[in-house]
Design an enzyme around this catalytic site. Structure first.
Site, PDB file in Angstrom:
ATOM      1  N   GLU A 140       0.810  -1.002  -0.037  1.00 31.47           N
ATOM      2  CA  GLU A 140       0.059   0.100  -0.082  1.00 31.47           C
ATOM      3  C   GLU A 140       0.912   1.329  -0.038  1.00 31.47           C
ATOM      4  O   GLU A 140       0.266   2.232  -0.162  1.00 31.47           O
ATOM      5  CB  GLU A 140      -1.016  -0.004   1.286  1.00 31.47           C
ATOM      6  CG  GLU A 140      -1.911  -0.996   1.355  1.00 31.47           C
ATOM      7  CD  GLU A 140      -2.718  -0.967   2.441  1.00 31.47           C
ATOM      8  OE1 GLU A 140      -3.014   0.183   2.967  1.00 31.47           O
ATOM      9  OE2 GLU A 140      -3.434  -2.095   3.047  1.00 31.47           O
ATOM     10  N   CYS A 163      -4.134  -4.880   2.211  1.00 27.14           N
ATOM     11  CA  CYS A 163      -3.204  -5.959   3.097  1.00 27.14           C
ATOM     12  C   CYS A 163      -3.006  -7.254   2.442  1.00 27.14           C
ATOM     13  O   CYS A 163      -2.243  -8.368   2.901  1.00 27.14           O
ATOM     14  CB  CYS A 163      -3.652  -6.008   4.402  1.00 27.14           C
ATOM     15  SG  CYS A 163      -3.512  -4.456   5.396  1.00 27.14           S
ATOM     16  N   HIS A 207      -4.725 -12.771   8.770  1.00 27.55           N
ATOM     17  CA  HIS A 207      -4.100 -11.493   8.752  1.00 27.55           C
ATOM     18  C   HIS A 207      -4.203 -11.062  10.248  1.00 27.55           C
ATOM     19  O   HIS A 207      -5.175 -11.211  10.853  1.00 27.55           O
ATOM     20  CB  HIS A 207      -5.063 -10.610   7.558  1.00 27.55           C
ATOM     21  CG  HIS A 207      -4.617  -9.391   7.742  1.00 27.55           C
ATOM     22  ND1 HIS A 207      -3.507  -8.847   7.689  1.00 27.55           N
ATOM     23  CD2 HIS A 207      -5.245  -8.133   8.184  1.00 27.55           C
ATOM     24  CE1 HIS A 207      -3.324  -7.521   7.773  1.00 27.55           C
ATOM     25  NE2 HIS A 207      -4.542  -7.225   8.039  1.00 27.55           N
TER      26      HIS A 207
END
Length: 351
Positions: free
Chosen positions: A80, A112, A234
């Site tokens: 990002e 992500c 995550h």
């Protein structure tokens, strides 16, 4: 069988404690650290960015297994925070690891999960025979506006997975994805910091997609959580992955080795891949690993991975030739908020 033939990670040594950030903004440090389950986060040195982190992660992967650079046919870097809006980080990585010219190289963006999307692309290219090796990297110098909730976890770091079918140390048995248009987090062109839609962050964003991909994987593979030795989800904070693991039926023991966020923070595109690297650092032949990433916007990629005998075969792969994730987390250099702000470019030094 297509799989991971080597891997590497990189984490800057600089850290800031969340209580130091809370001190500046007048927040309750105990509430912040307790609510997030994070004690401190990494930050880049003055000359570090996503490109340098990606290069170091790739170099560490190649320390463990010295491949023919001419056989690296694909390099994809998910992030990002690419240093250039128009100029590929992937090309810089290729030059730095002496793998250019590369058949195909590109930068990926999917919040992500851009790094795990790169893994899937490399799997397809290797599986089709188009390339011998593909380098998939997830790396970020994550952004968080001063005083925003994101500032407490937005960290720096990344990992590289080199994909091939030449004696993999971990076979990727299967992968699948679950994606919808859910506006939980975004950053428009030209904006320095992302924004987040708070009510979309949890259930409509993270939990819906991680569960969606994970349950799809379990159904397709014909497996159940107890069939796996380790699981990585995550980790934007420590609470979310622990909660979703329990919702899916995974145990604390399965997720603990890959849960590095309490000492690292959220490395965005690097988060799931650094967790996988930490797990591979201790994995044994025959261990089965379940991975589910998440990217805002929103989607998740799930992987079913089996560790092979090659992970202990030093004629093929030398795990000790590069720093482990635990080693990279050790011996941090702590800074105060002023130095943190300088490192992150939140304040500019006039020359």
């Amino acid at each position: 069988m297509v799989g991971i033939i080597t891997y590497g990670a990189y984490i800057p040594r600089y850290r800031i404690k969340l209580e130091e950030i809370a001190r500046v903004w007048g927040d309750n440090a105990a509430d912040i650290t307790g609510g997030l389950g994070v004690r401190e986060k990494s930050l880049p040195d003055m000359d570090e960015d996503t490109a340098t982190i990606a290069v170091e992660a790739a170099r560490n992967a190649l320390l463990r297994r010295d491949l023919d650079r001419d056989a690296i046919g694909a390099i994809y870097v998910g992030s990002e925070s690419h240093p250039y809006a128009v100029k590929p980080t992937a090309a810089t990585v290729g030059a730095a690891i002496m793998a250019t010219p590369v058949m195909t190289a590109a930068d990926y963006e999917f919040a992500c999960k851009a790094g795990t999307a790169a893994m899937q692309t490399c799997m397809g290219l290797v599986g089709s025979g188009m390339v011998k090796y593909g380098v998939a990297i997830g790396a970020d110098v994550a952004q968080g506006a001063p005083g925003d909730a994101l500032e407490y976890t937005a960290a720096a770091g990344g990992a590289a997975m080199i994909i091939g079918n030449d004696d993999p140390i971990a076979e990727i048995n299967r992968t699948c994805s679950f994606t919808t248009d859910t506006p939980d987090f975004w950053r428009r062109e030209g904006q320095a910091y992302p924004r987040h839609g708070g009510r979309f962050t949890g259930d409509p964003g993270y939990f819906k997609h991680v569960q969606g991909a994970a349950r799809m994987m379990l159904e397709q593979a014909g497996t159940k959580p107890s069939d796996y030795d380790y699981a990585i989800f995550h980790q934007p904070n420590a609470k979310f992955p622990q909660r979703v693991a329990g919702m899916l039926g995974f145990t604390k023991e399965q997720i603990t080795p890959g849960l590095v966020v309490p000492r690292l923070g959220n490395t965005y595109s690097g988060a799931s891949m650094v967790g996988l690297a930490a797990t591979l650092d201790i994995a044994k032949p025959g261990d089965r690993i379940f991975v589910t990433s998440f990217g805002s916007g929103a989607g998740s990629d799930a992987f079913d991975i089996t560790v092979t005998d090659r992970i202990l075969d030093e004629a093929v792969f030398n795990r000790g030739a590069a720093p482990s994730v635990e080693g990279l987390l050790a011996n941090p250099i702590y800074v105060d908020y002023a130095r943190y702000a300088k490192h992150k470019g939140k304040i500019m030094v006039q020359k």
